[in-house]
Write a protein that holds these residues in place. Sequence first.
Motif, PDB file in Angstrom:
ATOM      1  N   CYS A  28      52.019  15.902 -25.695  1.00  0.00           N
ATOM      2  CA  CYS A  28      51.218  16.744 -24.814  1.00  0.00           C
ATOM      3  C   CYS A  28      51.039  16.140 -23.430  1.00  0.00           C
ATOM      4  CB  CYS A  28      49.848  17.022 -25.438  1.00  0.00           C
ATOM      5  SG  CYS A  28      48.851  15.546 -25.627  1.00  0.00           S
ATOM      6  N   CYS A  47      47.143  12.157 -30.780  1.00  0.00           N
ATOM      7  CA  CYS A  47      46.415  12.615 -31.963  1.00  0.00           C
ATOM      8  C   CYS A  47      47.424  12.993 -33.032  1.00  0.00           C
ATOM      9  CB  CYS A  47      45.537  13.815 -31.626  1.00  0.00           C
ATOM     10  SG  CYS A  47      46.476  15.225 -31.035  1.00  0.00           S
ATOM     11  N   SER A  48      46.951  13.176 -34.241  1.00  0.00           N
ATOM     12  CA  SER A  48      47.878  13.469 -35.331  1.00  0.00           C
ATOM     13  C   SER A  48      48.447  14.869 -35.189  1.00  0.00           C
ATOM     14  CB  SER A  48      47.173  13.316 -36.673  1.00  0.00           C
ATOM     15  OG  SER A  48      46.119  14.247 -36.754  1.00  0.00           O
ATOM     16  N   GLY A  49      47.704  15.755 -34.552  1.00  0.00           N
ATOM     17  CA  GLY A  49      48.213  17.109 -34.327  1.00  0.00           C
ATOM     18  C   GLY A  49      49.489  17.060 -33.520  1.00  0.00           C
ATOM     19  N   CYS A  50      49.489  16.219 -32.482  1.00  0.00           N
ATOM     20  CA  CYS A  50      50.668  16.081 -31.628  1.00  0.00           C
ATOM     21  C   CYS A  50      51.826  15.490 -32.421  1.00  0.00           C
ATOM     22  CB  CYS A  50      50.359  15.213 -30.423  1.00  0.00           C
ATOM     23  SG  CYS A  50      49.439  16.086 -29.155  1.00  0.00           S
ATOM     24  N   ALA A  53      53.342  18.074 -34.868  1.00  0.00           N
ATOM     25  CA  ALA A  53      54.135  19.079 -34.169  1.00  0.00           C
ATOM     26  C   ALA A  53      55.431  18.465 -33.656  1.00  0.00           C
ATOM     27  CB  ALA A  53      53.336  19.662 -33.023  1.00  0.00           C
ATOM     28  N   LEU A  56      57.790  17.974 -36.530  1.00  0.00           N
ATOM     29  CA  LEU A  56      58.266  19.274 -36.988  1.00  0.00           C
ATOM     30  C   LEU A  56      59.358  19.798 -36.065  1.00  0.00           C
ATOM     31  CD1 LEU A  56      55.070  21.114 -38.156  1.00  0.00           C
ATOM     32  CD2 LEU A  56      57.209  20.947 -39.400  1.00  0.00           C
ATOM     33  N   CYS A 120      54.080  24.430 -27.595  1.00  0.00           N
ATOM     34  CA  CYS A 120      54.468  24.392 -28.993  1.00  0.00           C
ATOM     35  C   CYS A 120      53.297  24.781 -29.872  1.00  0.00           C
ATOM     36  CB  CYS A 120      54.898  22.983 -29.353  1.00  0.00           C
ATOM     37  SG  CYS A 120      53.576  21.825 -29.064  1.00  0.00           S
ATOM     38  N   GLY A 121      53.514  24.581 -31.149  1.00  0.00           N
ATOM     39  CA  GLY A 121      52.492  24.961 -32.111  1.00  0.00           C
ATOM     40  C   GLY A 121      51.164  24.264 -31.889  1.00  0.00           C
ATOM     41  N   ALA A 122      51.240  23.002 -31.483  1.00  0.00           N
ATOM     42  CA  ALA A 122      49.995  22.260 -31.291  1.00  0.00           C
ATOM     43  C   ALA A 122      49.149  22.899 -30.194  1.00  0.00           C
ATOM     44  CB  ALA A 122      50.303  20.807 -30.948  1.00  0.00           C
ATOM     45  N   VAL A 124      49.127  26.136 -29.451  1.00  0.00           N
ATOM     46  CA  VAL A 124      48.542  27.334 -30.044  1.00  0.00           C
ATOM     47  C   VAL A 124      47.333  26.947 -30.886  1.00  0.00           C
ATOM     48  CG1 VAL A 124      48.951  29.267 -31.599  1.00  0.00           C
ATOM     49  CG2 VAL A 124      50.778  28.480 -30.092  1.00  0.00           C
ATOM     50  N   TRP A 125      47.565  25.928 -31.682  1.00  0.00           N
ATOM     51  CA  TRP A 125      46.527  25.444 -32.590  1.00  0.00           C
ATOM     52  C   TRP A 125      45.303  24.993 -31.806  1.00  0.00           C
ATOM     53  CZ3 TRP A 125      44.866  20.322 -32.777  1.00  0.00           C
ATOM     54  CH2 TRP A 125      44.023  20.017 -33.851  1.00  0.00           C
ATOM     55  N   LEU A 126      45.563  24.203 -30.778  1.00  0.00           N
ATOM     56  CA  LEU A 126      44.462  23.667 -29.986  1.00  0.00           C
ATOM     57  C   LEU A 126      43.707  24.794 -29.280  1.00  0.00           C
ATOM     58  CD1 LEU A 126      43.142  21.069 -28.817  1.00  0.00           C
ATOM     59  CD2 LEU A 126      44.706  21.297 -26.910  1.00  0.00           C
ATOM     60  N   GLU A 128      43.543  27.998 -29.868  1.00  0.00           N
ATOM     61  CA  GLU A 128      42.826  28.958 -30.686  1.00  0.00           C
ATOM     62  C   GLU A 128      41.543  28.349 -31.243  1.00  0.00           C
ATOM     63  OE1 GLU A 128      45.467  31.007 -33.320  1.00  0.00           O
ATOM     64  OE2 GLU A 128      46.152  32.151 -31.580  1.00  0.00           O
TER      65      GLU A 128
ATOM     66  N   SER B  36      53.732  33.003 -32.446  1.00  0.00           N
ATOM     67  CA  SER B  36      52.504  32.225 -32.674  1.00  0.00           C
ATOM     68  C   SER B  36      52.080  32.123 -34.143  1.00  0.00           C
ATOM     69  CB  SER B  36      51.352  32.779 -31.859  1.00  0.00           C
ATOM     70  OG  SER B  36      51.780  33.530 -30.783  1.00  0.00           O
ATOM     71  N   TYR B  39      53.260  29.184 -35.976  1.00  0.00           N
ATOM     72  CA  TYR B  39      52.616  27.920 -35.614  1.00  0.00           C
ATOM     73  C   TYR B  39      51.249  27.806 -36.259  1.00  0.00           C
ATOM     74  CZ  TYR B  39      56.225  27.410 -32.122  1.00  0.00           C
ATOM     75  OH  TYR B  39      57.413  27.276 -31.492  1.00  0.00           O
ATOM     76  N   ARG B  40      50.563  28.951 -36.307  1.00  0.00           N
ATOM     77  CA  ARG B  40      49.248  28.932 -36.949  1.00  0.00           C
ATOM     78  C   ARG B  40      49.385  28.463 -38.379  1.00  0.00           C
ATOM     79  NH1 ARG B  40      48.347  34.527 -34.633  1.00  0.00           N
ATOM     80  NH2 ARG B  40      47.717  33.958 -32.549  1.00  0.00           N
ATOM     81  N   ILE B  42      51.459  26.393 -39.796  1.00  0.00           N
ATOM     82  CA  ILE B  42      51.849  25.030 -40.152  1.00  0.00           C
ATOM     83  C   ILE B  42      50.700  24.044 -40.097  1.00  0.00           C
ATOM     84  CG2 ILE B  42      54.257  25.296 -39.494  1.00  0.00           C
ATOM     85  CD1 ILE B  42      53.661  23.970 -36.882  1.00  0.00           C
ATOM     86  N   PHE B  43      49.578  24.436 -39.533  1.00  0.00           N
ATOM     87  CA  PHE B  43      48.458  23.506 -39.478  1.00  0.00           C
ATOM     88  C   PHE B  43      47.441  23.903 -40.536  1.00  0.00           C
ATOM     89  CE2 PHE B  43      50.091  23.479 -35.153  1.00  0.00           C
ATOM     90  CZ  PHE B  43      50.399  22.144 -35.064  1.00  0.00           C
ATOM     91  N   ALA B  47      44.634  18.801 -40.757  1.00  0.00           N
ATOM     92  CA  ALA B  47      44.967  18.507 -39.363  1.00  0.00           C
ATOM     93  C   ALA B  47      43.760  18.807 -38.479  1.00  0.00           C
ATOM     94  CB  ALA B  47      46.166  19.331 -38.917  1.00  0.00           C
ATOM     95  N   ASP B  50      41.278  15.927 -38.758  1.00  0.00           N
ATOM     96  CA  ASP B  50      41.776  14.762 -38.035  1.00  0.00           C
ATOM     97  C   ASP B  50      41.499  14.877 -36.547  1.00  0.00           C
ATOM     98  OD1 ASP B  50      42.642  13.739 -40.301  1.00  0.00           O
ATOM     99  OD2 ASP B  50      44.798  13.895 -39.899  1.00  0.00           O
ATOM    100  N   ALA B  51      41.783  16.051 -36.020  1.00  0.00           N
ATOM    101  CA  ALA B  51      41.671  16.210 -34.576  1.00  0.00           C
ATOM    102  C   ALA B  51      40.219  16.172 -34.133  1.00  0.00           C
ATOM    103  CB  ALA B  51      42.311  17.526 -34.151  1.00  0.00           C
ATOM    104  N   THR B  54      39.283  12.695 -33.454  1.00  0.00           N
ATOM    105  CA  THR B  54      39.897  12.088 -32.275  1.00  0.00           C
ATOM    106  C   THR B  54      38.937  12.216 -31.099  1.00  0.00           C
ATOM    107  OG1 THR B  54      41.941  12.949 -33.138  1.00  0.00           O
ATOM    108  CG2 THR B  54      42.023  12.038 -30.937  1.00  0.00           C
ATOM    109  N   ARG B  57      39.461  14.865 -25.635  1.00  0.00           N
ATOM    110  CA  ARG B  57      40.827  14.914 -25.139  1.00  0.00           C
ATOM    111  C   ARG B  57      40.893  14.953 -23.611  1.00  0.00           C
ATOM    112  NH1 ARG B  57      44.978  17.784 -28.782  1.00  0.00           N
ATOM    113  NH2 ARG B  57      46.088  17.147 -26.975  1.00  0.00           N
TER     114      ARG B  57
END
Lengths: 829, 58
Positions: A28, A47-50, A53, A56, A120-122, A124-126, A128, B36, B39-40, B42-43, B47, B50-51, B54, B57
């Motif tokens: 990131c 972070c582990s999310g990064c 992803a 992957l 990437c997915g991370a 999107v994940w972050l 959302e 999207s 991607y949703r 896979i987490f 995860a 974990d975040a 952290t 950010r």
Amino acid sequence: MTAIDAVHPVPGPFGDFPQNAAVACTHCTLPVPRGLIVAGSDEQFCCSGCRTAHDLLHNAGLGAFYRLRDSLDEDTREEAKQSSGAEYLEFDDPLFIQEHAAPLPNGLLGIDLAIEGLHCGACVWLLERLPRLAPSVTLARIDYQRRIIHIEWDPARAPLSAIASRLGLLGYPVRRRAGSGRDDALLNENRRYLVRVAVAGACAGNVMLISFALYGGMFSGMAASHEALFRWTSLLFGLLATAGPGFVFIRGALAGVRAGVLNMDLPIALGLSAGVAMGLINTVRGSGEVYFDTVTMLVFLLLLGRWLQFRQQARSSDSLALLGAVTPGAARRRTAEGGAEIVAIESIHAGDEVEVLVGDSIPVDGTVVSGRGHVDASLMTGESNPVPVSPGDAVVAGSVNLSAPIAIRVSASGSDTRIGRIMHLVEQASFNRPPIVRAADRIAQRFVAGVLLLGALTLLLWLFIDPSRAVPNAAALLIVTCPCALALATPLAIASGIGQAARRGILIKSGEALESLSRPGVLLLDKTGTVTERAVSVVRWHGDQSMKSPVAAIERSFTHPIARALAGMDRDPGPASPVHVQAIGSLGVEGAVDGSRFVIGSTRLIRLEGFQIGEDLERQISEAAGDGLTPIVVARDGEVRAVAVCGDRLRVGASIAVAQLRRAGWTVGMLSGDHPQIVQRVAADLGLEPHMVRGEATPEAKADAVGELLAEHERVVMVGDGINDAAALASATVGVAVEGGAEASLEAADLYLSRPGLAPLEQAIEGARRTMRVIRRNFAISLAYNAVCATLAISGLINPLIAAVIMPVSSLTVVTLSYRARIFPGARR
Amino acid sequence: MSVIYLVLPLAVLFALGAVLVFVWAVRSGQFDDVESPRYRAIFDDDALEDARETPERE
């Protein structure tokens, strides 16, 4: 982002960052917390999310994605740098909220914003999970394909600007979404295609099941009443598939006939109607062949091909969306009290005065009223050197203010600006671009004529042999020769080519571009950023080599492009720590290292200081000026020691690539907005013919030049990176945008090369040739199958079972061969 | 009377139902963005935890 933004974005791998910068997350690019840094590893994660992803993506063979991300990231960092707390205040402008946000029933507001930096997915994940980061947000939803974030928030708890600046801090700058109408139209068209494919698929599947029962009956016998039931049910599905989703082909064929062209829809429509007509008659009569399984499967597969093709179409550019991508959405307007307020660009009118801070993009066209400095107009004009501005000078929206705050009296804003007009030109050009005669269309014409001729022949032949079988056999011929594999041949090969190219960092937006690139034509290159490095660098150094380190150390404190070039000579200056560093007007800088006073600047500054330049260096200076380069003189303690010649340098491998392209039959030329002197020098280095080279070309002139060449040549390929190339990219047969360019050029281009230099262009051209080879092979295969079917039908040997077997087998062969083909060398499948 | 006269129309009805559900899904925008959701997926919640641990950010 702050730790990284404190230093200039230094090109090169992460190792090149000055020591004071934090380690950036491989995924990131955010700084990695100290405790998580893995010593000696190229890959660092925050972070582990990064990490998840990242792994992957790598396992999926999408590692090239990071290169693409890094190239786009320069812009992101640039914008993130601007995103201080004050940024995004224009989002709170009531006018803005009224126009862009929609009230929700529970007092909340909802808005769609264009978002950058989605990797990437991370991401999107972050994103959302934004409600955790900004409590006033109740919902955040990402549309990854269209790069949109939908936010629902409570305006009573926090203004939108707070949410936007939080996003900006995370490295995801947002901006207003403009020109979304066409986007929605495409979305609806995609939905219509999906529904058609679904209905056709359901019909085909069910008929296929029923046909199995009928085939069983062919071998072991079946009660007449059951056979009738099965036939009538297939008839129902066959009619449904043809009259519903399949009707697009009949409509297309009718339109073609009215226009007097034999298009691919005609044999399809003929086959479908022959199949349905014959099936209908035979079902009612209760005897003879019915081909409903073939007919419905045809509709399904053909629609799949159409849908693929639709998704490969280049989206035509929208001038409003382009403008929104290039110019800032806000401006700092001076108020009557002497302060400044940040307002949305829509509220700025001619006559207002706006302030532009250092590093910001200029939001409007206008005249400078106060402040002196330099602006970088390279993306607008292609000019590689920064332009000095002082009160009274005109500046255009889209340039970047480099060295000092300036105030501008607005003469035009929004779509009235020069850049707005250029974007309008882009939109026009992408509508008016000449249609490409597709290989499939050429073959279709002959194919249709052939099928019609054979049909007539069969009819005549069987009228002599056995009149009762004449019509069924002719109809069978029309059904089995229906060009299913033929219609799939092009979209499949192109889809495969696009997929493999993407893994090589070549993004292809329009399938037609691949067809046009496969044969040589005229190739026009932009100069700055395309064949030369985008940033100014030190091309030659004359005199004392030991001066490099102290010069680099002193220049490190400045943001001027030439200072950056000099600082870039020596990234690790060692213990030398310059003192008393300051700029001398706009002419140069001075500073002291180890007790010696250095003066670094233009020849004029050196003469003003009264220093003597030696004869040898004097000759180098005039030679550099003759080449269109900038000589910078270095003096230590009043003595001139060296001359650094700064200018734009050819990208590595550019001349080899050009030579190879010319050997392959391309006519290579250059179109640049830079000074003719510089352009001619670069062109000479590349070995281009002088009549194919033009300098000082305005964006309009570039587009015109492409238009003129198009009148004489079938294919004109334009390669460029700037806003000033956008119109030319859009009017060329194929527009190619290169790495790190302006977003507008990306929008206008058919092809995007995510790696720097011209080598990816060669690969794209080679890939295009291979794609065409796959298409030709597919045609050969499907035509061979058709020849077999036609022979069987003419000899009266075909029956529904043979047709039902041959048709999917031919399509499957084409599918398999397209996806197995190695179109881009080295690309993993 | 053969059972097929009952089963076949029933199968057709089922197929019709499936198509209608798909059409509804398309109309309600479920296929607009096919990027999207993958991607949703896979987490998972691990995860997520974990975040959260952290540090900040920004």
